[in-house]
Motif scaffolding. Structure first.
Motif, mmCIF file in Angstrom:
data_model
loop_
_atom_site.group_PDB
_atom_site.id
_atom_site.type_symbol
_atom_site.label_atom_id
_atom_site.label_comp_id
_atom_site.label_asym_id
_atom_site.label_seq_id
_atom_site.Cartn_x
_atom_site.Cartn_y
_atom_site.Cartn_z
ATOM 1 N N UNK A 1 -46.102 -9.636 47.871
ATOM 2 C CA UNK A 1 -46.624 -8.686 48.592
ATOM 3 C C UNK A 1 -47.293 -9.865 49.724
ATOM 4 N N UNK A 2 -47.137 -9.387 51.058
ATOM 5 C CA UNK A 2 -47.666 -10.222 52.221
ATOM 6 C C UNK A 2 -49.295 -10.245 51.873
ATOM 7 N N UNK A 3 -49.851 -11.319 51.867
ATOM 8 C CA UNK A 3 -51.075 -11.484 51.773
ATOM 9 C C UNK A 3 -52.203 -10.820 52.815
ATOM 10 N N UNK A 4 -51.346 -10.377 53.830
ATOM 11 C CA UNK A 4 -52.351 -9.769 54.824
ATOM 12 C C UNK A 4 -52.063 -8.161 54.890
ATOM 13 N N UNK A 6 -52.345 -4.536 53.505
ATOM 14 C CA UNK A 6 -53.311 -3.659 52.502
ATOM 15 C C UNK A 6 -52.548 -2.495 52.076
ATOM 16 N N UNK A 7 -52.645 -2.465 50.848
ATOM 17 C CA UNK A 7 -51.925 -1.236 50.025
ATOM 18 C C UNK A 7 -52.750 -0.064 49.929
ATOM 19 N N UNK A 8 -52.510 1.019 50.333
ATOM 20 C CA UNK A 8 -53.262 2.358 50.208
ATOM 21 C C UNK A 8 -53.073 2.933 48.994
ATOM 22 N N UNK A 9 -54.203 3.440 48.050
ATOM 23 C CA UNK A 9 -54.153 3.838 46.884
ATOM 24 C C UNK A 9 -54.717 5.242 46.660
ATOM 25 N N UNK A 10 -54.008 6.245 46.026
ATOM 26 C CA UNK A 10 -54.611 7.490 45.781
ATOM 27 C C UNK A 10 -54.964 7.475 44.203
ATOM 28 N N UNK A 11 -56.043 7.700 43.689
ATOM 29 C CA UNK A 11 -56.475 7.939 42.475
ATOM 30 C C UNK A 11 -56.630 9.087 42.041
ATOM 31 N N UNK A 12 -55.882 9.596 40.994
ATOM 32 C CA UNK A 12 -55.789 10.819 40.478
ATOM 33 C C UNK A 12 -56.297 10.665 38.922
ATOM 34 N N UNK A 13 -57.366 11.475 38.729
ATOM 35 C CA UNK A 13 -57.948 11.307 37.076
ATOM 36 C C UNK A 13 -58.854 12.458 37.003
ATOM 37 N N UNK A 25 -63.707 -0.060 41.233
ATOM 38 C CA UNK A 25 -62.691 -1.442 40.905
ATOM 39 C C UNK A 25 -61.736 -1.900 41.688
ATOM 40 N N UNK A 26 -61.043 -0.775 42.106
ATOM 41 C CA UNK A 26 -59.881 -1.322 42.979
ATOM 42 C C UNK A 26 -60.190 -1.672 44.488
ATOM 43 N N UNK A 27 -61.459 -1.014 44.884
ATOM 44 C CA UNK A 27 -62.065 -0.988 46.320
ATOM 45 C C UNK A 27 -62.522 -2.630 46.447
ATOM 46 N N UNK A 28 -62.900 -3.076 45.345
ATOM 47 C CA UNK A 28 -63.285 -4.588 45.309
ATOM 48 C C UNK A 28 -62.309 -5.632 45.893
ATOM 49 N N UNK A 29 -60.943 -5.073 45.641
ATOM 50 C CA UNK A 29 -59.775 -6.111 46.311
ATOM 51 C C UNK A 29 -59.627 -5.935 47.635
ATOM 52 N N UNK A 30 -59.524 -6.924 48.215
ATOM 53 C CA UNK A 30 -59.231 -6.867 49.799
ATOM 54 C C UNK A 30 -57.867 -6.342 50.060
ATOM 55 N N UNK A 31 -57.018 -6.479 49.289
ATOM 56 C CA UNK A 31 -55.671 -5.971 49.741
ATOM 57 C C UNK A 31 -55.489 -4.560 49.184
ATOM 58 N N UNK A 32 -56.535 -3.887 48.789
ATOM 59 C CA UNK A 32 -56.297 -2.467 48.238
ATOM 60 C C UNK A 32 -57.433 -1.752 49.084
ATOM 61 N N UNK A 33 -56.937 -0.361 49.504
ATOM 62 C CA UNK A 33 -57.643 0.517 50.105
ATOM 63 C C UNK A 33 -57.525 2.039 49.557
ATOM 64 N N UNK A 34 -58.521 2.536 49.138
ATOM 65 C CA UNK A 34 -58.633 3.648 48.232
ATOM 66 C C UNK A 34 -58.630 4.883 49.526
#
Length: 206
Positions: A1-4, A6-13, A25-34
């Protein structure tokens, strides 16, 4: 994955504490966006109907109203441009084969550590498929003796439907439904349809 990128993530739980902890937890990663958090598959489907599909949907499997597998089926049917990663605490091998058949790209145990979860999401985002080793081994050992029609009849029976209602739902005769249920009971060495459904659910086949 390109370091620049950003991966958008939907959390279902369905468990709010777990859902919030994973999102944090995931939001602390620069390349992940909840982009959103949902408490079950129904909420997730409503979100997907009203917003652009995220790069990744990270979902639990066993949830009220709409399960993670049902959500995966919706994503596949709608041909949505998103990759599904399923989480489970239940070691049910039948889930894995069903999930893979629906195009799920990742399958991990909730017991996995946070680094594994983050790495799995990043790998799936990059186009890879990720399955926990323990789950992969279990899937290889899984031999479901039930046909698709037997599983359909058994699933409806487990929901409390009577033979007549099952026949109506599946567009079959009552005699055919009885045959399917009888075969399922025999194959699973069960005492009745309720027992057969219990066994099949434990295996993750329903």
């Amino acid at each position: 994955m390109n370091s620049s990128a950003v991966t958008s993530v939907l959390v279902v739980e369905d468990q709010s504490l777990v859902r919030d902890a994973i999102a944090m937890l995931l939001s602390l990663e620069d390349d992940l966006n909840i982009v959103a958090k949902c408490s079950n598959g129904q909420e997730a489907i409503e979100y997907l109907n009203s917003a652009e599909a995220p790069n990744i949907i990270l979902s639990d499997i066993e949830m009220p109203l709409v399960s993670g597998l049902d959500l995966a089926a919706h994503v596949a049917k709608q041909n949505l441009d998103t990759s599904l990663v399923l989480m489970t605490t239940f070691s049910k091998p039948g889930y894995i084969k069903r999930a893979l058949g629906l195009g799920v790209k990742g399958f991990i145990l909730k017991e996995s550590d946070s680094d594994y979860l983050i790495d799995a999401i990043q790998k799936v985002s990059a186009g890879e498929k990720v399955i926990s080793a323990e789950l992969a081994i279990m899937a290889l050992d899984d031999n479901n003796p039930l046909s698709q029609k037997e599983m359909s009849a058994l699933k409806l029976a487990s929901d409390g439907l009577k033979t007549q209602d099952i026949a109506h739902s599946l567009f079959l005769s009552e005699g055919t439904v009885r045959n399917y249920l009888s075969e399922a009971i025999s194959k699973l060495d069960a005492t009745n349809r309720v027992d057969a459904a219990r066994i099949a659910k434990q295996k993750g086949w329903l």
